[in-house]
Design a protein around this motif. Structure first.
Motif, PDB file in Angstrom:
ATOM      1  N   ALA A  47       0.990  -0.971  -0.071  1.00 18.65           N
ATOM      2  CA  ALA A  47      -0.029   0.110  -0.119  1.00 18.65           C
ATOM      3  C   ALA A  47       0.798   1.212  -0.506  1.00 18.65           C
ATOM      4  N   ARG A  48       1.944   1.351   0.435  1.00 18.37           N
ATOM      5  CA  ARG A  48       2.976   1.958   0.340  1.00 18.37           C
ATOM      6  C   ARG A  48       3.221   2.531  -0.441  1.00 18.37           C
ATOM      7  N   TYR A  49       4.124   1.538  -1.371  1.00 18.64           N
ATOM      8  CA  TYR A  49       4.827   1.982  -2.055  1.00 18.64           C
ATOM      9  C   TYR A  49       4.581   1.762  -3.322  1.00 18.64           C
ATOM     10  N   LYS A  50       3.042   1.993  -3.169  1.00 18.89           N
ATOM     11  CA  LYS A  50       1.697   1.400  -4.463  1.00 18.89           C
ATOM     12  C   LYS A  50       2.121   0.032  -5.366  1.00 18.89           C
ATOM     13  N   VAL A  51       2.755  -1.289  -4.547  1.00 23.10           N
ATOM     14  CA  VAL A  51       3.055  -2.533  -5.071  1.00 23.10           C
ATOM     15  C   VAL A  51       1.956  -2.473  -6.629  1.00 23.10           C
TER      16      VAL A  51
ATOM     17  N   PHE B  68       7.984   2.332   9.072  1.00 20.87           N
ATOM     18  CA  PHE B  68       6.873   3.684   8.677  1.00 20.87           C
ATOM     19  C   PHE B  68       7.675   5.320   8.576  1.00 20.87           C
ATOM     20  N   ASN B  69       9.150   4.965   8.509  1.00 19.38           N
ATOM     21  CA  ASN B  69       9.621   6.390   8.627  1.00 19.38           C
ATOM     22  C   ASN B  69       9.593   6.730   6.610  1.00 19.38           C
ATOM     23  N   LYS B  70       8.299   7.776   6.845  1.00 16.50           N
ATOM     24  CA  LYS B  70       8.019   8.205   5.060  1.00 16.50           C
ATOM     25  C   LYS B  70       9.820   9.297   4.669  1.00 16.50           C
ATOM     26  N   ASN B  71      10.428   9.118   4.908  1.00 18.49           N
ATOM     27  CA  ASN B  71      11.672   9.492   4.137  1.00 18.49           C
ATOM     28  C   ASN B  71      12.662   8.897   4.341  1.00 18.49           C
ATOM     29  N   ALA B  72      12.054   7.151   4.532  1.00 18.22           N
ATOM     30  CA  ALA B  72      13.353   6.295   4.614  1.00 18.22           C
ATOM     31  C   ALA B  72      13.849   5.506   3.663  1.00 18.22           C
ATOM     32  N   THR B  73      14.605   5.293   2.691  1.00 18.63           N
ATOM     33  CA  THR B  73      14.632   3.845   1.741  1.00 18.63           C
ATOM     34  C   THR B  73      13.756   2.908   2.665  1.00 18.63           C
TER      35      THR B  73
END
Length: 794
Positions: free
Chosen positions: A257-261, A398-403
């Motif tokens: 969901a986060r990376y829109k897979v 859950f860090n939005k800016n982390a790789t």
């Protein structure tokens, strides 16, 4: 197949402001890889070396590996020069908590009942701690090593799985009798099941963060691991597998969901298919190939899980152990009772309920055991190690800016410690080096890839570095030495156990006295004092005073009855019955349900002519333990010897109420009933037997008739009258009395032979030969002659 790894970037994730060491250590790649692989294999491949417990040589070999690895690190320029690399473990909150736990472990020595056991336990804990330290440094040097580690453990996982599959083949083909016999290179079935389950995160890492053939191997390993877990029929890991499935599918779905897979649900479906495939294969194998005879370990999953209830034996033992731990915890909630001392304090309470020497050596819950041994703060710190590691992963995830790199390496540590926690909650992995190696790897990985504190630590003073390194090496050497002593002790314990069990003494008592090391002073099972082993061999050699001298100063386990029991035995052999009773009664207070102790006391009391005291003692024991048939028989015999015949019979009646299927009790009741009837007519019976012995059959018949007119249930009296009728040539009456005697339980071959003679004289040839045949088959010599004489060719 959509792979999470598709979305991983090449951006480097740094665990702190200091750089990740990579480019300048390439020549060291092989050496560090070998160290990593050594940690993977050391606890699995190390042989037993004829020790009573395989953990001894495995912990010792792990400590030697630590020592050699640390010395190797000291030769590396990057380790000697860089403060951050050396101290990164200790400025990380996971490492800080782990270090603080060691501190509380050492503080708990102040409350320890048995200091040598605490020293041995500390050596084990520090060995695992140092393994985590070294692994964290190597993994921090280069992320390449994590891949080496993962692939190695995936193949180890597959090896474990295939040993299970091969053993299942042997089981279904009838070459092994029970699934409990499946253990591969591990000590037992449960450790094998734990070793498989706790390695599953390595397969999940390949599935999540690799592509191509490595990803496929990860899926294959996952299916194999789940299937092997099902085959091992271990309830803990049935439940753990379900929780793991939920946790991992949740991770994948959130990631998608986060990376829109897209497609978003493809990976969860594959994961679910892996779990479902393992379940289907297991169900088919169980239904169509398993032996039909039902037993605990070939039951269906639902049936096995239904046994998780408070009245089921293993569950009951765990619950009782956890409840006793509450009482143990109350001894000192803040400092604990001393690391390694739970098993000692546990005996104080378990002795009151146990009628044998089978004790819970571990509480089957590391969280509870460490809390009772190190206090509430030590327990909370131990839990915090798990919490910090999982928390670090969640924060990174859950860090939005982390790789993806920022949580991919923590994924292994978090899911690894998640799987380990199930084993720790229901078993005792802290005492199993195979699982402790995995714990060290997960903790080391978690520390290596977590952010740290106190960036500006400066330990650049060369003298300080040398002092710290030298101290650390001394601790490593000390721990290795302690674990070597433990290993040597376990070998001697194996010799002693084999000889005591078989009864064949090969080594002298002096061999054990001179060769047992000072640490440990308790056996691995029991726990029983090592001094008790020495005392047993001394008693076997009739060196009773030496046995007393060995046991008297021993205080290694104040709640074990071994000291008092063997001293009582030795004093008894010396004829000092007062001292024997003194120590035996002490043992009885400590362990009131162990029948050997009251049995010993009764024998001494009887030797002193104190049968009434012996009766009182046995009555007290029977009030506690109503299912010991020997105690009931001894009580009945003592009542009989003191002329209390009705009490003797009543005690047997009471015993039969509690043990209705005990054939010895039932036969004893019949005998006592007969003897009581004889005693009530003693004079008549004695006159009858005396005349039978003199072959004065008419006079004997008179007394026998008089006896039977009052008592009609004594088999031997009817047998005696049958002989009177035979010699009086009243053959029909003789046969009637023989049948009556047999109906009352006196089915002897001489009576059957006598009935054959009567039948022959009455002209009943078939019946006569049948009786001769029956009696001769039992070895009756007269019947054999009669069969040859009267029934030849019949």
């Amino acid at each position: 197949m959509i792979s999470i790894s598709k979305y991983m970037t090449k951006k480097t994730f740094k665990t702190s402001k200091t750089p990740v060491y990579k480019s300048h250590i390439r020549p060291e790649l092989f050496a560090f890889s070998m160290i990593i692989l050594s940690y993977a294999f050391i606890a699995v491949v190390m042989p037993n070396f004829h020790a009573l417990n395989s953990n001894g040589p495995k912990f010792f070999s792990l400590s030697i590996l630590n020592l050699l690895s640390f010395l190797f690190l000291l030769t590396r320029s990057e380790f000697k020069a860089d403060t951050d690399l050396r101290w990164s473990f200790f400025r990380n909150k996971i490492g800080m908590a782990y270090s603080l736990l060691l501190g509380f472990i050492m503080i708990s020595f102040l409350k320890a009942t048995n200091i040598p056991e605490s020293i041995l336990s500390f050596a084990k804990y520090f060995t695992v701690f140092n393994a985590a330290y070294i692994i964290s440094i190597i993994l921090r040097l280069d992320r390449q090593y994590i891949k080496t580690l993962v692939i190695t453990f995936v193949f180890l996982l597959l090896w474990d799985c295939f040993t299970v599959f091969y053993s299942i083949f042997l089981y279904v083909s009838g070459q092994i009798n029970n699934i409990i016999e499946i253990k591969s290179v591990y000590a037992n079935k449960n450790i094998l099941a734990a070793a498989i389950f706790v390695k599953i995160p390595f397969g999940l890492w390949l599935i999540s963060f690799e592509r191509g053939w490595l990803k496929k191997i990860g899926f294959f390993a996952l299916v194999c691991a789940l299937l092997a877990t099902l085959y091992m029929s271990t309830r803990t890991f049935y439940l753990a597998s379900a929780f793991l499935a939920v946790a991992y599918i949740a991770f994948v779905m959130i990631f998608n969901a986060r990376y829109k897979v897209s497609p978003r649900y493809k990976m969860p479906v594959f994961i679910f298919a892996a779990f479902f495939s393992a379940l289907i294969i297991f169900t088919i194998t169980q239904k169509y190939f398993y032996p039909k005879e039902a037993n605990t370990y070939n039951a269906a999953i639902s049936e096995r899980l239904s046994t998780i209830r408070s009245d089921e034996m293993s569950s009951l033992l765990r619950l009782e152990s956890w409840k006793r731990s509450v009482n143990i915890f109350k001894h000192d909630p803040f400092l604990g009772i001393g690391i390694g001392n739970w098993k000692i304090l546990n005996m104080k309470y378990e002795n009151q309920t146990k009628s044998d020497f089978v004790f819970m050596y571990n509480t089957h819950n590391d969280f509870i055991e460490i809390t009772t041994e190190t206090g509430i703060f030590g327990g909370l710190i131990f839990i915090s190690i798990f919490a910090f590691l999982i928390y670090n992963f969640i924060v990174a995830f859950f860090n939005k800016n982390a790789t993806i790199n920022s949580f991919s390496y923590l994924f292994l540590a978090a899911f690894g410690i998640f799987c380990y926690s199930f084993d720790a909650f229901f078993n005792f992995p802290s005492d199993r080096p195979e699982i402790q190696t995995l714990f060290a790897i997960y903790i080391g990985a978690g520390i290596a890839y977590s952010p740290g504190f106190f960036q500006d630590i400066n330990a650049g003073n060369p003298l300080l570095k040398k002092l710290l390194s030298s101290t650390y090496i001394l601790i490593l050497v000390f721990c290795s030495y302690i674990l070597l002593l433990n290993f040597l002790s376990l070998r001697l314990q194996r010799y002693a156990d084999d000889e005591l069990q078989s009864g064949k003494q090969i080594h002298s008592a002096d061999f054990f006295i001179n060769n047992f090391p000072s640490i440990p002073n308790l056996t691995i099972s029991g726990p029983e004092p090592i001094a008790a082993i020495k005392a047993q061999f001394l008693i076997k050699e009739s060196r009773y005073q030496d046995a007393i001298n060995i046991m008297r100063p021993d205080k290694s386990c104040p709640y074990s009855v071994s000291r008092e029991h063997y001293m009582a035995m030795a004093y008894s052999k010396l004829g000092n019955y007062d001292s024997a009773l003194l120590y035996a009664y002490k043992a009885l207070v400590m362990k009131p349900r162990y029948f050997i102790i009251p049995d010993f006391i009764c024998k001494v009391l009887i030797q002193q002519g104190k049968k009434e005291e012996a009766i009182k003692l046995l009555n007290g024991y029977i009030c506690l333990v109503k299912t010991n048939s020997q105690a009931w028989l001894d009580l009945s015999a003592l009542y009989w010897e003191t002329g209390k015949y009705q009490n003797s019979l009543q005690s047997i009646d009471s015993a039969i109420q509690h043990l209705p299927k005990d054939t010895i009790l039932l036969k004893t009741k019949i005998k006592l009933q007969r003897d009581v009837r004889i005693i009530n007519n003693q004079q008549t019976y004695s006159n009858a037997m005396e005349n039978l012995a003199r072959k004065n059959y008419p006079e004997a018949l008179k007394y026998l008739n008089a006896f039977i007119s009052k008592e009609t249930s004594v088999a031997i009296v009817f047998a005696g009258r049958a002989y009177c009728y035979y010699y009086g040539k009243e053959y029909n009456r003789c046969i009637n009395d023989i049948n009556r005697s047999i109906d009352l339980g006196n089915n002897t071959s001489d009576l059957i032979n006598l009935r054959g003679l009567c039948n022959r004289l009455l002209g009943n040839a078939d019946d006569a030969c049948a009786d001769f045949q029956t009696a001769s088959a039992r070895g009756d010599k007269d019947a054999i002659k009669n069969l040859e004489r009267f029934c030849k060719g019949h």
